[in-house]
Design a protein around this motif. Structure first.
Motif, PDB file in Angstrom:
ATOM      1  N   ARG A  88       0.956  -1.624   0.093  1.00  0.00           N
ATOM      2  CA  ARG A  88      -0.215  -0.153  -0.434  1.00  0.00           C
ATOM      3  C   ARG A  88       0.938   1.348   0.263  1.00  0.00           C
ATOM      4  O   ARG A  88       0.300   1.956  -0.278  1.00  0.00           O
ATOM      5  CB  ARG A  88      -1.374  -0.019   1.043  1.00  0.00           C
ATOM      6  N   HIS A  89       2.016   1.476   0.399  1.00  0.00           N
ATOM      7  CA  HIS A  89       3.383   2.259   0.578  1.00  0.00           C
ATOM      8  C   HIS A  89       3.836   2.146   0.137  1.00  0.00           C
ATOM      9  O   HIS A  89       4.808   0.838   1.448  1.00  0.00           O
ATOM     10  CB  HIS A  89       2.302   3.620   2.259  1.00  0.00           C
ATOM     11  N   TRP A  90       5.192   2.999   0.069  1.00  0.00           N
ATOM     12  CA  TRP A  90       6.719   2.684   0.018  1.00  0.00           C
ATOM     13  C   TRP A  90       7.902   3.740   0.676  1.00  0.00           C
ATOM     14  O   TRP A  90       7.493   4.813  -0.014  1.00  0.00           O
ATOM     15  CB  TRP A  90       7.191   1.961  -1.350  1.00  0.00           C
ATOM     16  N   THR A  91       8.517   3.494   1.459  1.00  0.00           N
ATOM     17  CA  THR A  91       9.032   4.780   1.948  1.00  0.00           C
ATOM     18  C   THR A  91      10.696   4.407   1.827  1.00  0.00           C
ATOM     19  O   THR A  91      11.610   2.983   1.689  1.00  0.00           O
ATOM     20  CB  THR A  91       8.961   4.378   3.616  1.00  0.00           C
ATOM     21  N   TYR A  92      11.234   5.298   0.560  1.00  0.00           N
ATOM     22  CA  TYR A  92      12.610   4.998  -0.015  1.00  0.00           C
ATOM     23  C   TYR A  92      13.353   5.887   0.349  1.00  0.00           C
ATOM     24  O   TYR A  92      13.229   7.186   0.736  1.00  0.00           O
ATOM     25  CB  TYR A  92      13.060   5.237  -1.741  1.00  0.00           C
ATOM     26  N   VAL A  93      14.835   5.659   1.373  1.00  0.00           N
ATOM     27  CA  VAL A  93      15.824   6.804   2.299  1.00  0.00           C
ATOM     28  C   VAL A  93      16.740   6.718   1.339  1.00  0.00           C
ATOM     29  O   VAL A  93      17.120   5.371   1.236  1.00  0.00           O
ATOM     30  CB  VAL A  93      15.749   5.425   3.358  1.00  0.00           C
ATOM     31  N   GLY A 141       4.645   6.382  -7.572  1.00  0.00           N
ATOM     32  CA  GLY A 141       4.012   7.684  -7.550  1.00  0.00           C
ATOM     33  C   GLY A 141       3.228   7.869  -6.572  1.00  0.00           C
ATOM     34  O   GLY A 141       4.252   8.161  -5.452  1.00  0.00           O
ATOM     35  N   ASP A 142       2.136   8.088  -6.211  1.00  0.00           N
ATOM     36  CA  ASP A 142       1.063   8.893  -5.116  1.00  0.00           C
ATOM     37  C   ASP A 142       1.382   7.325  -3.459  1.00  0.00           C
ATOM     38  O   ASP A 142       0.951   8.282  -2.725  1.00  0.00           O
ATOM     39  CB  ASP A 142       0.180   9.923  -4.906  1.00  0.00           C
ATOM     40  N   ARG A 143       1.691   6.838  -3.927  1.00  0.00           N
ATOM     41  CA  ARG A 143       2.429   5.723  -2.955  1.00  0.00           C
ATOM     42  C   ARG A 143       3.452   6.052  -2.332  1.00  0.00           C
ATOM     43  O   ARG A 143       3.842   4.827  -1.425  1.00  0.00           O
ATOM     44  CB  ARG A 143       1.812   4.271  -3.670  1.00  0.00           C
ATOM     45  N   ALA A 144       4.584   6.442  -2.221  1.00  0.00           N
ATOM     46  CA  ALA A 144       5.940   6.749  -2.609  1.00  0.00           C
ATOM     47  C   ALA A 144       6.094   8.075  -1.124  1.00  0.00           C
ATOM     48  O   ALA A 144       5.759   8.723  -1.337  1.00  0.00           O
ATOM     49  CB  ALA A 144       6.537   6.269  -3.306  1.00  0.00           C
ATOM     50  N   ALA A 145       7.183   7.586   0.157  1.00  0.00           N
ATOM     51  CA  ALA A 145       7.365   8.390   0.359  1.00  0.00           C
ATOM     52  C   ALA A 145       9.259   8.149  -0.070  1.00  0.00           C
ATOM     53  O   ALA A 145       9.338   7.467  -0.224  1.00  0.00           O
ATOM     54  CB  ALA A 145       7.229   9.219   1.532  1.00  0.00           C
ATOM     55  N   ILE A 199      10.715   8.382   9.660  1.00  0.00           N
ATOM     56  CA  ILE A 199      10.211   7.341   8.994  1.00  0.00           C
ATOM     57  C   ILE A 199       9.176   6.638   8.948  1.00  0.00           C
ATOM     58  O   ILE A 199       8.138   5.982   8.442  1.00  0.00           O
ATOM     59  CB  ILE A 199      11.424   6.632   8.814  1.00  0.00           C
ATOM     60  N   VAL A 200       9.401   6.031  10.782  1.00  0.00           N
ATOM     61  CA  VAL A 200       7.930   5.517  10.491  1.00  0.00           C
ATOM     62  C   VAL A 200       6.848   5.728  10.214  1.00  0.00           C
ATOM     63  O   VAL A 200       5.516   5.258  10.367  1.00  0.00           O
ATOM     64  CB  VAL A 200       8.495   5.006  12.506  1.00  0.00           C
ATOM     65  N   ALA A 201       6.402   7.661  11.303  1.00  0.00           N
ATOM     66  CA  ALA A 201       5.667   7.571  11.964  1.00  0.00           C
ATOM     67  C   ALA A 201       4.407   8.553   9.790  1.00  0.00           C
ATOM     68  O   ALA A 201       3.413   8.314   9.890  1.00  0.00           O
ATOM     69  CB  ALA A 201       5.527   9.476  12.052  1.00  0.00           C
ATOM     70  N   ARG A 202       5.398   8.557   9.488  1.00  0.00           N
ATOM     71  CA  ARG A 202       5.547   8.954   8.511  1.00  0.00           C
ATOM     72  C   ARG A 202       5.018   7.787   7.077  1.00  0.00           C
ATOM     73  O   ARG A 202       3.490   7.671   6.108  1.00  0.00           O
ATOM     74  CB  ARG A 202       6.135   9.717   7.116  1.00  0.00           C
ATOM     75  N   GLY A 203       5.669   6.466   7.533  1.00  0.00           N
ATOM     76  CA  GLY A 203       5.230   5.668   6.770  1.00  0.00           C
ATOM     77  C   GLY A 203       3.440   4.521   7.237  1.00  0.00           C
ATOM     78  O   GLY A 203       2.891   4.452   5.764  1.00  0.00           O
ATOM     79  N   SER A 204       3.534   5.200   9.012  1.00  0.00           N
ATOM     80  CA  SER A 204       2.040   4.446   8.881  1.00  0.00           C
ATOM     81  C   SER A 204       0.677   5.483   8.778  1.00  0.00           C
ATOM     82  O   SER A 204      -0.389   4.716   8.443  1.00  0.00           O
ATOM     83  CB  SER A 204       1.616   4.966  10.680  1.00  0.00           C
ATOM     84  N   GLY A 209       5.248  12.182  -0.787  1.00  0.00           N
ATOM     85  CA  GLY A 209       6.074  13.528  -0.893  1.00  0.00           C
ATOM     86  C   GLY A 209       7.515  12.879  -0.528  1.00  0.00           C
ATOM     87  O   GLY A 209       7.938  12.555  -0.683  1.00  0.00           O
ATOM     88  N   THR A 210       7.915  14.319  -1.129  1.00  0.00           N
ATOM     89  CA  THR A 210       9.926  14.015  -1.151  1.00  0.00           C
ATOM     90  C   THR A 210      10.666  15.113   0.046  1.00  0.00           C
ATOM     91  O   THR A 210       9.231  16.328   0.123  1.00  0.00           O
ATOM     92  CB  THR A 210      10.274  14.588  -2.241  1.00  0.00           C
ATOM     93  N   ALA A 211      10.815  14.834   1.383  1.00  0.00           N
ATOM     94  CA  ALA A 211      11.463  15.681   2.240  1.00  0.00           C
ATOM     95  C   ALA A 211      13.344  15.530   2.874  1.00  0.00           C
ATOM     96  O   ALA A 211      13.493  13.922   2.423  1.00  0.00           O
ATOM     97  CB  ALA A 211      11.161  15.318   3.610  1.00  0.00           C
ATOM     98  N   ASN A 212      13.542  16.723   2.593  1.00  0.00           N
ATOM     99  CA  ASN A 212      14.481  17.359   3.725  1.00  0.00           C
ATOM    100  C   ASN A 212      14.990  16.283   4.147  1.00  0.00           C
ATOM    101  O   ASN A 212      14.429  17.007   5.312  1.00  0.00           O
ATOM    102  CB  ASN A 212      15.697  17.966   3.369  1.00  0.00           C
ATOM    103  N   ALA A 213      15.537  15.713   4.984  1.00  0.00           N
ATOM    104  CA  ALA A 213      15.909  15.094   6.710  1.00  0.00           C
ATOM    105  C   ALA A 213      16.743  15.148   7.225  1.00  0.00           C
ATOM    106  O   ALA A 213      17.439  14.244   7.499  1.00  0.00           O
ATOM    107  CB  ALA A 213      15.165  13.656   6.618  1.00  0.00           C
ATOM    108  N   THR A 214      17.252  16.334   7.654  1.00  0.00           N
ATOM    109  CA  THR A 214      18.023  16.903   7.903  1.00  0.00           C
ATOM    110  C   THR A 214      18.370  18.080   8.938  1.00  0.00           C
ATOM    111  O   THR A 214      17.187  18.448   9.437  1.00  0.00           O
ATOM    112  CB  THR A 214      18.942  17.652   7.526  1.00  0.00           C
TER     113      THR A 214
END
Length: 324
Positions: A88-93, A141-145, A199-204, A209-214
């Motif tokens: 349902r959702h994919w997070t790529y770091v 597509g819109d299933r990805a972070a 990563i976990v909170a947004r995945g849940s 979308g895309t975010a610079n995480a720093t």
């Protein structure tokens, strides 16, 4: 029950991500080469991601969330091909290294990316991450972070970059420590546990979308001052200019015989990336002092005078200081 697949899950960051998901009521499976255990509460599936049947076992079920941190574009492409239809959702770091340039101060996620890597070319980390991002976006597509961390820091850091400074100040005590000329240098860091939480909170939430995480941009001198205070260093901080350091075979940024976090002056946009999207998406940043304290405790446990992946040995540093 939320079913989560971590492609990895036994390393530094991916292990922390895998360890957090059960608290969200998830059943966690880690797919990794083996040799290291999965975090407590997670199941380990041993597989070689280079093998054609790497994903056969995990492709037999549907997933609510898949997390991948690989910097091998062929591994990411193969995982997407095998599993994009099963989640349902994919997070790529990804990484801030995906950006093509470091010229613009305050650049956000719309900045130009490196051209994606092409199979068979010499490995380039930034281009590899760009290619991996393209695979994920194209299939999900819109299933990805897409999460783009900067310098990840904190306890257990296998790169030894950030911990070098607070550890060195503690080891030096009342003796001097060598630093680059700090004027004009910046730093941006993120605690590994803040990143894992994001990563976990947004995945849940299945955030896309895309975010610079720093972290927030700060002068490198201010970071080192706080590290000195945390370590109780009372000796001098002796700055050497860039040409002198280069002439004495001291390397930038990371690796053996380096001064970690020191970079050439022709990268004015480095460590100044916008984190507005991260903040808007709910990203948290703990006080840097807390991260330094946790890192120092870890450095002491691992040995302040151990052989390091990055930084100067104390003997080399003292020899350089004698020549300065």
């Amino acid at each position: 029950m939320t079913d989560v697949l971590i492609l990895g899950g036994t390393g530094w960051l991916s292990g922390r991500v895998a360890a957090r998901w059960p608290a969200e009521g998830a059943s966690v499976t880690c797919l990794a080469r083996g040799g290291r255990p999965a975090p407590r509460g997670a199941q380990l599936v041993v597989a070689d991601r280079s093998a054609p049947d790497a994903y056969d076992v995990v492709a037999r079920k549907d997933w609510d969330e898949i997390v991948d941190i690989s910097s091998m574009p062929e591994h990411v492409a193969a995982a997407v091909a095998a599993l994009a239809g099963q989640t349902r959702h994919w997070t790529y770091v990804s990484s801030l290294s995906v950006y093509a340039g470091d010229d613009d101060v305050g650049a956000d996620e719309t900045a130009d990316l490196h051209e994606p890597a092409v199979r068979g070319e010499e490995y380039d980390y930034g281009r590899a991450k760009s290619a991996a991002e393209a695979s994920v976006r194209g299939a999900l597509g819109d299933r990805a972070a897409i999460v783009r961390p900067g310098l990840i820091v904190g306890p257990g850091d296998p790169t030894d970059r950030f911990g070098y400074w607070v550890g060195r100040f503690a080891l030096a005590g009342a003796e001097p420590v060598l630093a680059p000329t700090l004027d004009g240098l910046n730093a941006q860091v993120i605690d590994v546990d803040d990143l894992a939480e994001f990563i976990v909170a947004r995945g849940s939430e299945r955030w896309h979308g895309t975010a610079n995480a720093t972290g927030d941009t700060m002068p490198l001198g201010a970071l080192l001052a706080l590290a000195r205070e945390t370590a109780g260093h009372t000796g001098d901080l002796r700055e050497a200019d860039d040409d002198w350091l280069t002439a004495h075979d001291v390397a930038h940024w990371a690796g053996p015989r380096s001064l970690p976090l020191w970079l050439p002056r022709d990268m004015p946009g480095f460590a100044t990336r916008s984190i507005a999207a991260y903040r808007t998406a709910g990203g948290r940043l703990r006080d840097l002092r807390e991260t330094l304290e946790r890192t120092l405790a870890d450095e002491r446990a691992r040995g302040l005078d151990r052989e390091r992946v990055s930084g100067l040995s104390r003997a080399d540093e003292l020899a350089l200081l004698a020549d300065l």
